[in-house]
Design an enzyme around this catalytic site. Structure first.
Site, PDB file in Angstrom:
ATOM      1  CD  GLU A  62      -1.631  -2.442   1.489  1.00  0.00           C
ATOM      2  OE1 GLU A  62      -2.300  -3.382   1.027  1.00  0.00           O
ATOM      3  OE2 GLU A  62      -0.627  -2.616   2.221  1.00  0.00           O
TER       4      GLU A  62
ATOM      5  CB  ALA B 116      10.075  -4.465   7.851  1.00  0.00           C
TER       6      ALA B 116
ATOM      7  CG  HIS C 187       3.672 -12.777  -0.138  1.00  0.00           C
ATOM      8  ND1 HIS C 187       2.529 -12.358  -0.783  1.00  0.00           N
ATOM      9  CD2 HIS C 187       3.824 -11.954   0.925  1.00  0.00           C
ATOM     10  CE1 HIS C 187       2.016 -11.330  -0.135  1.00  0.00           C
ATOM     11  NE2 HIS C 187       2.785 -11.061   0.907  1.00  0.00           N
TER      12      HIS C 187
END
EC number: 2.5.1.78
Length: 158
Positions: free
Chosen positions: A59, A81, A89
């Site tokens: 985001e 982080a 992923h």
């Protein structure tokens, strides 16, 4: 010879820090490092620092884009982080975050400093968030301060 080189003092700079809440125990240390650097080295006042919190690293680019589009800031520091796990992923999140933030910088001609940890282990992330490997939030703030000044000089000279 004309050399354009930024310094780190930027008393009047308006800075947004876009920060992910995911891995907050690490990211809050990055935020502390960034704010400390902005104030101590850049001489940036509290009134000129805005913190925008988002859920995660994915985001960050959208929030940074909205901040940039406002035209109210001289630069953005992105903090987060992303720690490698057992699935692909990590590559998707880290890569898209980096690309998105770079796109914001280029689209809005605004410095966006990348202070997102991308590490293989939690230990590496801890080291980079204020322990033996320094504080990458503070380093991102230094980079931003210098780029704010470089771009101001280029604007005056070109």
């Amino acid at each position: 010879m004309n050399v354009v080189q930024g310094n780190i003092e930027a008393k009047n700079a308006k800075v947004a820090i876009v920060i992910s809440r995911f891995n907050s125990f690490l990211v809050e240390s990055l935020l502390d490092g960034a704010i400390d650097t902005l104030k101590r080295f850049g001489q940036v006042s509290d009134d000129n620092i805005t913190v925008v919190r988002v859920p995660g690293a994915v985001e960050l680019p959208l929030a940074a884009k909205r901040v940039a589009a406002s035209g109210k800031f001289d630069g953005i520091i992105a903090l987060g982080a992303v720690i490698r796990g057992g699935t692909p992923h990590f590559e998707f999140v880290a890569g898209e975050c980096n690309k998105g933030l770079a796109q914001v910088a280029l689209e809005y001609d605004l410095p966006v400093s990348f202070g997102v940890l991308t590490t293989d282990t939690i230990e590496q992330a801890i080291e980079r968030s204020g322990t033996k490997a320094g504080n990458k939030g503070g380093e991102a703030a230094l980079s931003l301060l210098e780029m704010v000044n470089v771009l101001q000089q280029l604007e005056q000279q070109l």
